[in-house]
Design a protein around this motif. Structure first.
Motif, PDB file in Angstrom:
ATOM      1  N   ASN A  84      42.589  50.771  38.301  1.00  0.00           N
ATOM      2  CA  ASN A  84      42.675  50.170  39.629  1.00  0.00           C
ATOM      3  C   ASN A  84      41.296  49.921  40.228  1.00  0.00           C
ATOM      4  OD1 ASN A  84      45.460  50.097  39.572  1.00  0.00           O
ATOM      5  ND2 ASN A  84      45.695  52.078  40.578  1.00  0.00           N
ATOM      6  N   LYS A 114      38.533  49.291  38.493  1.00  0.00           N
ATOM      7  CA  LYS A 114      37.983  48.128  37.785  1.00  0.00           C
ATOM      8  C   LYS A 114      38.584  46.842  38.328  1.00  0.00           C
ATOM      9  CE  LYS A 114      37.092  50.431  33.400  1.00  0.00           C
ATOM     10  NZ  LYS A 114      37.481  50.516  31.991  1.00  0.00           N
ATOM     11  N   LEU A 115      39.875  46.859  38.582  1.00  0.00           N
ATOM     12  CA  LEU A 115      40.557  45.684  39.120  1.00  0.00           C
ATOM     13  C   LEU A 115      40.052  45.358  40.525  1.00  0.00           C
ATOM     14  CD1 LEU A 115      42.779  43.623  38.501  1.00  0.00           C
ATOM     15  CD2 LEU A 115      44.392  45.184  39.561  1.00  0.00           C
ATOM     16  N   LEU A 116      39.892  46.368  41.372  1.00  0.00           N
ATOM     17  CA  LEU A 116      39.386  46.140  42.724  1.00  0.00           C
ATOM     18  C   LEU A 116      37.963  45.601  42.719  1.00  0.00           C
ATOM     19  CD1 LEU A 116      40.756  49.245  44.641  1.00  0.00           C
ATOM     20  CD2 LEU A 116      41.324  46.856  45.043  1.00  0.00           C
ATOM     21  N   ARG A 117      37.121  46.103  41.820  1.00  0.00           N
ATOM     22  CA  ARG A 117      35.756  45.586  41.723  1.00  0.00           C
ATOM     23  C   ARG A 117      35.748  44.136  41.279  1.00  0.00           C
ATOM     24  NH1 ARG A 117      34.115  50.636  38.803  1.00  0.00           N
ATOM     25  NH2 ARG A 117      33.500  52.036  40.467  1.00  0.00           N
ATOM     26  N   ALA A 118      36.579  43.803  40.299  1.00  0.00           N
ATOM     27  CA  ALA A 118      36.641  42.422  39.805  1.00  0.00           C
ATOM     28  C   ALA A 118      37.126  41.479  40.900  1.00  0.00           C
ATOM     29  CB  ALA A 118      37.551  42.338  38.585  1.00  0.00           C
ATOM     30  N   VAL A 119      38.159  41.871  41.631  1.00  0.00           N
ATOM     31  CA  VAL A 119      38.682  41.029  42.714  1.00  0.00           C
ATOM     32  C   VAL A 119      37.655  40.910  43.833  1.00  0.00           C
ATOM     33  CG1 VAL A 119      40.457  40.926  44.512  1.00  0.00           C
ATOM     34  CG2 VAL A 119      41.092  41.441  42.159  1.00  0.00           C
ATOM     35  N   GLY A 120      36.972  41.988  44.147  1.00  0.00           N
ATOM     36  CA  GLY A 120      35.938  41.949  45.180  1.00  0.00           C
ATOM     37  C   GLY A 120      34.772  41.062  44.790  1.00  0.00           C
ATOM     38  N   PHE A 162      34.883  38.535  42.668  1.00  0.00           N
ATOM     39  CA  PHE A 162      35.388  37.167  42.672  1.00  0.00           C
ATOM     40  C   PHE A 162      35.473  36.627  44.101  1.00  0.00           C
ATOM     41  CE2 PHE A 162      38.973  34.138  42.619  1.00  0.00           C
ATOM     42  CZ  PHE A 162      38.445  33.209  41.726  1.00  0.00           C
ATOM     43  N   GLY A 163      36.054  37.411  44.991  1.00  0.00           N
ATOM     44  CA  GLY A 163      36.164  36.975  46.383  1.00  0.00           C
ATOM     45  C   GLY A 163      34.804  36.820  47.046  1.00  0.00           C
TER      46      GLY A 163
END
Length: 54
Positions: A28, A30-36, A38-39
């Motif tokens: 989770n 890793k996913l939050l860092r990737a989405v952050g 990207f955004g």
């Protein structure tokens, strides 16, 4: 009509399983860092993209 407490308990159990389990927490994060990232890159390019043009 569904019991609101039963569905609330399921949501709480799911939330706790995602937070308290080390493997789920690592994924989770890793996913939050990737989405952050990207955004954030979209925000930077939309606001300051003209300054980066040649």
């Amino acid at each position: 009509m569904a019991k609101p407490t039963a569905s609330l308990e399921k949501i709480k159990d799911f939330w706790n399983s995602q937070i308290n389990d080390e493997a789920n927490w690592a994924f989770n994060m890793k996913l939050l860092r990737a989405v952050g990232l990207f955004g954030g890159s979209i925000f930077i390019m939309r606001n300051f993209g003209d300054l980066m043009a040649i």
